[in-house]
Design a protein around this motif. Structure first.
Motif, PDB file in Angstrom:
ATOM      1  N   ILE A   5       6.741  -3.276 -20.026  1.00 49.16           N
ATOM      2  CA  ILE A   5       7.499  -3.903 -18.938  1.00 49.16           C
ATOM      3  C   ILE A   5       6.582  -4.786 -18.104  1.00 49.16           C
ATOM      4  CG2 ILE A   5       8.819  -3.438 -16.841  1.00 49.16           C
ATOM      5  CD1 ILE A   5       9.771  -0.868 -18.145  1.00 49.16           C
ATOM      6  N   VAL A   6       5.344  -4.345 -17.867  1.00 52.61           N
ATOM      7  CA  VAL A   6       4.402  -5.132 -17.092  1.00 52.61           C
ATOM      8  C   VAL A   6       4.109  -6.460 -17.781  1.00 52.61           C
ATOM      9  CG1 VAL A   6       2.009  -5.255 -16.294  1.00 52.61           C
ATOM     10  CG2 VAL A   6       3.336  -3.167 -15.941  1.00 52.61           C
TER      11      VAL A   6
ATOM     12  N   ARG B 250       0.811  -1.228   0.000  1.00 55.21           N
ATOM     13  CA  ARG B 250       0.000   0.000   0.000  1.00 55.21           C
ATOM     14  C   ARG B 250       0.843   1.277   0.000  1.00 55.21           C
ATOM     15  NH1 ARG B 250      -3.855   0.319   4.572  1.00 55.21           N
ATOM     16  NH2 ARG B 250      -2.387  -0.963   5.757  1.00 55.21           N
ATOM     17  N   ILE B 251       2.062   1.189  -0.542  1.00 52.86           N
ATOM     18  CA  ILE B 251       2.843   2.416  -0.689  1.00 52.86           C
ATOM     19  C   ILE B 251       2.317   3.263  -1.834  1.00 52.86           C
ATOM     20  CG2 ILE B 251       4.935   1.427   0.319  1.00 52.86           C
ATOM     21  CD1 ILE B 251       6.049   1.102  -2.495  1.00 52.86           C
ATOM     22  N   LEU B 252       1.466   2.663  -2.688  1.00 50.55           N
ATOM     23  CA  LEU B 252       0.792   3.403  -3.745  1.00 50.55           C
ATOM     24  C   LEU B 252      -0.688   3.507  -3.403  1.00 50.55           C
ATOM     25  CD1 LEU B 252       2.328   1.764  -6.964  1.00 50.55           C
ATOM     26  CD2 LEU B 252       3.038   3.881  -5.848  1.00 50.55           C
ATOM     27  N   SER B 253      -1.284   4.635  -3.734  1.00 50.23           N
ATOM     28  CA  SER B 253      -2.714   4.812  -3.530  1.00 50.23           C
ATOM     29  C   SER B 253      -3.473   3.979  -4.565  1.00 50.23           C
ATOM     30  CB  SER B 253      -3.083   6.287  -3.685  1.00 50.23           C
ATOM     31  OG  SER B 253      -2.905   6.681  -5.047  1.00 50.23           O
ATOM     32  N   PRO B 254      -4.770   3.729  -4.362  1.00 49.84           N
ATOM     33  CA  PRO B 254      -5.550   3.004  -5.385  1.00 49.84           C
ATOM     34  C   PRO B 254      -5.453   3.662  -6.754  1.00 49.84           C
ATOM     35  CG  PRO B 254      -6.784   3.113  -3.336  1.00 49.84           C
ATOM     36  CD  PRO B 254      -5.562   3.974  -3.135  1.00 49.84           C
ATOM     37  N   ALA B 255      -5.479   4.994  -6.794  1.00 47.88           N
ATOM     38  CA  ALA B 255      -5.350   5.681  -8.087  1.00 47.88           C
ATOM     39  C   ALA B 255      -3.973   5.467  -8.694  1.00 47.88           C
ATOM     40  CB  ALA B 255      -5.619   7.179  -7.898  1.00 47.88           C
ATOM     41  N   GLY B 256      -2.924   5.483  -7.828  1.00 48.52           N
ATOM     42  CA  GLY B 256      -1.579   5.244  -8.315  1.00 48.52           C
ATOM     43  C   GLY B 256      -1.412   3.840  -8.855  1.00 48.52           C
ATOM     44  N   LEU B 257      -2.024   2.851  -8.186  1.00 43.31           N
ATOM     45  CA  LEU B 257      -1.975   1.474  -8.656  1.00 43.31           C
ATOM     46  C   LEU B 257      -2.682   1.322  -9.997  1.00 43.31           C
ATOM     47  CD1 LEU B 257      -2.650  -0.548  -5.378  1.00 43.31           C
ATOM     48  CD2 LEU B 257      -0.609  -0.682  -6.820  1.00 43.31           C
ATOM     49  N   LEU B 258      -3.840   1.959 -10.118  1.00 46.89           N
ATOM     50  CA  LEU B 258      -4.590   1.883 -11.374  1.00 46.89           C
ATOM     51  C   LEU B 258      -3.792   2.492 -12.513  1.00 46.89           C
ATOM     52  CD1 LEU B 258      -7.167   1.240 -12.934  1.00 46.89           C
ATOM     53  CD2 LEU B 258      -8.076   3.466 -12.212  1.00 46.89           C
ATOM     54  N   ARG B 259      -3.166   3.638 -12.241  1.00 46.99           N
ATOM     55  CA  ARG B 259      -2.351   4.272 -13.293  1.00 46.99           C
ATOM     56  C   ARG B 259      -1.168   3.387 -13.677  1.00 46.99           C
ATOM     57  NH1 ARG B 259       0.294   5.137 -16.716  1.00 46.99           N
ATOM     58  NH2 ARG B 259       1.179   7.077 -17.578  1.00 46.99           N
ATOM     59  N   ALA B 260      -0.523   2.755 -12.708  1.00 45.54           N
ATOM     60  CA  ALA B 260       0.607   1.877 -13.016  1.00 45.54           C
ATOM     61  C   ALA B 260       0.159   0.676 -13.828  1.00 45.54           C
ATOM     62  CB  ALA B 260       1.280   1.424 -11.727  1.00 45.54           C
ATOM     63  N   ALA B 261      -1.033   0.158 -13.538  1.00 46.82           N
ATOM     64  CA  ALA B 261      -1.535  -1.020 -14.254  1.00 46.82           C
ATOM     65  C   ALA B 261      -1.834  -0.727 -15.719  1.00 46.82           C
ATOM     66  CB  ALA B 261      -2.790  -1.538 -13.560  1.00 46.82           C
ATOM     67  N   LEU B 262      -1.945   0.559 -16.064  1.00 57.03           N
ATOM     68  CA  LEU B 262      -2.214   0.936 -17.456  1.00 57.03           C
ATOM     69  C   LEU B 262      -0.944   0.981 -18.306  1.00 57.03           C
ATOM     70  CD1 LEU B 262      -4.828   3.805 -16.876  1.00 57.03           C
ATOM     71  CD2 LEU B 262      -5.278   1.451 -17.625  1.00 57.03           C
ATOM     72  N   GLU B 263       0.201   0.582 -17.732  1.00 56.24           N
ATOM     73  CA  GLU B 263       1.488   0.663 -18.446  1.00 56.24           C
ATOM     74  C   GLU B 263       1.471  -0.026 -19.811  1.00 56.24           C
ATOM     75  OE1 GLU B 263       5.536  -0.671 -19.663  1.00 56.24           O
ATOM     76  OE2 GLU B 263       3.840  -1.902 -18.995  1.00 56.24           O
ATOM     77  N   PRO B 264       0.842  -1.202 -19.974  1.00 61.11           N
ATOM     78  CA  PRO B 264       0.835  -1.821 -21.314  1.00 61.11           C
ATOM     79  C   PRO B 264       0.191  -0.949 -22.381  1.00 61.11           C
ATOM     80  CG  PRO B 264       0.213  -3.425 -19.651  1.00 61.11           C
ATOM     81  CD  PRO B 264       0.232  -2.084 -18.963  1.00 61.11           C
ATOM     82  N   PHE B 265      -0.698  -0.041 -21.957  1.00 60.41           N
ATOM     83  CA  PHE B 265      -1.390   0.815 -22.922  1.00 60.41           C
ATOM     84  C   PHE B 265      -0.666   2.147 -23.137  1.00 60.41           C
ATOM     85  CE2 PHE B 265      -4.446  -1.819 -20.643  1.00 60.41           C
ATOM     86  CZ  PHE B 265      -5.009  -2.540 -21.705  1.00 60.41           C
ATOM     87  N   SER B 266       0.265   2.490 -22.229  1.00 60.61           N
ATOM     88  CA  SER B 266       0.987   3.759 -22.366  1.00 60.61           C
ATOM     89  C   SER B 266       2.401   3.555 -22.911  1.00 60.61           C
ATOM     90  CB  SER B 266       1.057   4.487 -21.019  1.00 60.61           C
ATOM     91  OG  SER B 266       1.708   3.685 -20.053  1.00 60.61           O
ATOM     92  N   ALA B 267       2.795   2.296 -23.105  1.00 62.66           N
ATOM     93  CA  ALA B 267       4.143   2.016 -23.613  1.00 62.66           C
ATOM     94  C   ALA B 267       4.283   2.490 -25.047  1.00 62.66           C
ATOM     95  CB  ALA B 267       4.424   0.521 -23.523  1.00 62.66           C
ATOM     96  N   ARG B 268       5.368   3.186 -25.310  1.00 64.94           N
ATOM     97  CA  ARG B 268       5.673   3.621 -26.674  1.00 64.94           C
ATOM     98  C   ARG B 268       7.178   3.663 -26.853  1.00 64.94           C
ATOM     99  NH1 ARG B 268       6.977   9.034 -27.386  1.00 64.94           N
ATOM    100  NH2 ARG B 268       6.797  10.380 -25.544  1.00 64.94           N
TER     101      ARG B 268
END
Length: 456
Positions: free
Chosen positions: A189-190, A112-130
């Protein structure tokens, strides 16, 4: 030949050259050898004020230690917990966290060092990779891929703690060379990590079954401190300490290194010169001898840092039963790391090492030792660590922590090409990267380049 600088890079180069029949002369401006490797006595204990240990798994390091006859006398750190300042206070470092992000996601989620919003944003990495065909900063890359919260909560404390780095100006190619192809192609990376974790159990099982003998410990030092290693490298070498190189000039086919020192070295005429100093000093030495190389070196930034070691009773604080506490720039512009030396190295008295100073943080260059101790103690108290320091010792490393900006590797490749065939060779932390292991590899590379040229 002459080697300017008796830090780890210069000594490793000179040692390798001498083992190949050369007779290098080493010129060192300081009082001793080792550069940023500095061991000091605190009562009956020896503590290290720069690097704490040598990485035995770095290429060629264990072999060099064995060659110097230092293997049997090695000491290894005790295992211990690592702590992290976080939005939840001081917590245990999640398993799999690295200086460029987490490699395991479940431990990071459960911490829980990341907030729920921070976790959700990190989980979107496959869609933000370029793809990024050119080098970028760590901060830009992590923010684009995982979001600002991962950068602030996970990457900054470790990369900042280790390299005193400002993520927005630190080269990703230097910080994470293994990610080079992934970054250039724009792979996720995810997704790659999930694939690795899904099929990795068989690879790990097979590797374990094929491995024979005890695994090499990761790091080591010696009873009299890490300075034992550079002192062993210096044995048998011609080293002039307190001797500062003031210039390099060419006369005919030779290079003349001018120097000042108590032993009247004066000048040394050689075919090859290795400059293993901080980049700013190397740039000044090459200003006349090779202006294009000096210009490239002048672009290398560095930060001033300092180490404070002190006795203190910290009973009741988490660091009293842990080994290391990383503190990101979001929590302190001054303090980067606190290490419990008594736990890590089995010291008799409770002893703590505090590293301070970071790129873009609180300036410390002009502070007196007393003022530096005072503001450090005040900052730690603000962070919840109230200590009454006893017998503090301080070691300053002025402009010693390299801060490679994006494009650093390309500029250093251009530097190598510029110097090729001139008899001038440059290496060291500002060029090759920080760390004892990196310095040993760099020194061997510089020496090998010279011996290969002579063989041809």
């Amino acid at each position: 030949m002459a080697v300017i600088g008796a830090g780890m890079t210069g000594l490793a180069a000179a040692h390798h050259l001498q083992s190949h029949g050369c007779r290098p002369v080493v010129l060192e401006a300081g009082q001793g050898v080792g550069g940023q490797v500095r061991s000091r006595r605190l009562g009956s204990d020896v503590v290290d004020m720069g690097a704490e240990a040598v990485p035995l798994r770095a290429p060629g390091v264990a072999a060099l230690v064995a060659e110097l006859g230092l293997t049997d006398s090695m000491r290894h750190p005790a295992p211990g917990r690592t702590l992290l300042s976080s939005r939840r206070g001081i917590v245990e470092m999640p398993d799999g966290v690295t200086p460029v992000g987490p490699t395991k996601f479940l431990p990071t989620i459960s911490s829980r060092i990341l907030s729920p919003a921070g976790l959700l944003r990190a989980a979107l990495e496959p869609f933000s990779a370029r793809p990024h065909p050119d080098d970028i900063s760590v901060g830009q890359f992590i923010a684009e891929r995982f979001g600002d919260e991962v950068s602030r909560a996970v990457v900054d404390p470790l990369l900042g703690g280790i390299h005193a780095a400002d993520l927005d100006t630190f080269s990703l190619a230097v910080a994470a060379p293994a990610l080079g192809q992934t970054v250039r192609k724009g792979d996720s990376i995810v997704a790659r990590t999930l694939r690795h974790n899904a099929g990795g159990w068989w690879t790990r099982l097979r590797h374990h079954s094929q491995r024979s003998g005890p695994r090499t410990p990761a790091t080591a030092t010696w009873e009299h401190g890490l300075v034992t290693l550079p002192e062993a490298l210096a044995e048998g070498l011609t080293v002039h300490t307190n001797t500062r190189a003031t210039g390099i000039r060419q006369v005919g086919h030779e290079w003349i290194v001018d120097a000042t020192g108590p032993r009247g070295v004066g000048s040394v005429a050689v075919d090859d010169v290795i400059i293993a100093t901080p980049a700013r000093i190397a740039a000044a030495l090459l200003a006349t001898a090779c202006p294009p190389a000096a210009e490239l070196l002048s672009q290398c930034e560095s930060a001033t840092v300092a180490t404070l070691v002190m006795r203190a009773d910290l009973t009741g604080h988490p660091i009293a039963t842990a080994q290391t506490w990383f503190i990101g720039s979001a929590w302190s512009p001054l303090v980067r790391q606190v290490t419990n030396l008594s736990m890590k190295w089995h010291l008799a008295e409770p002893t703590f090492r505090i590293t301070v100073g970071r790129q873009g943080g609180t300036p410390i260059d002009d502070l007196s030792d007393d003022d530096l101790v005072a503001i450090t103690v005040a900052e730690l108290r603000r962070l919840g660590l109230a200590l009454d320091p006893r017998d503090p010792i301080i070691e300053r490393h002025r402009g010693a922590m390299p801060q490679p900006a994006p494009g650093h590797r390309e500029r250093m490749a251009q530097l190598t090409a510029t110097l090729d065939g001139t008899g001038l060779h440059v290496g060291g932390a500002g060029i090759d990267g920080a760390g004892v292991g990196t310095a040993i590899v760099a020194g061997r590379r510089l020496a090998h380049h010279i011996t290969s040229e002579e063989e041809n």
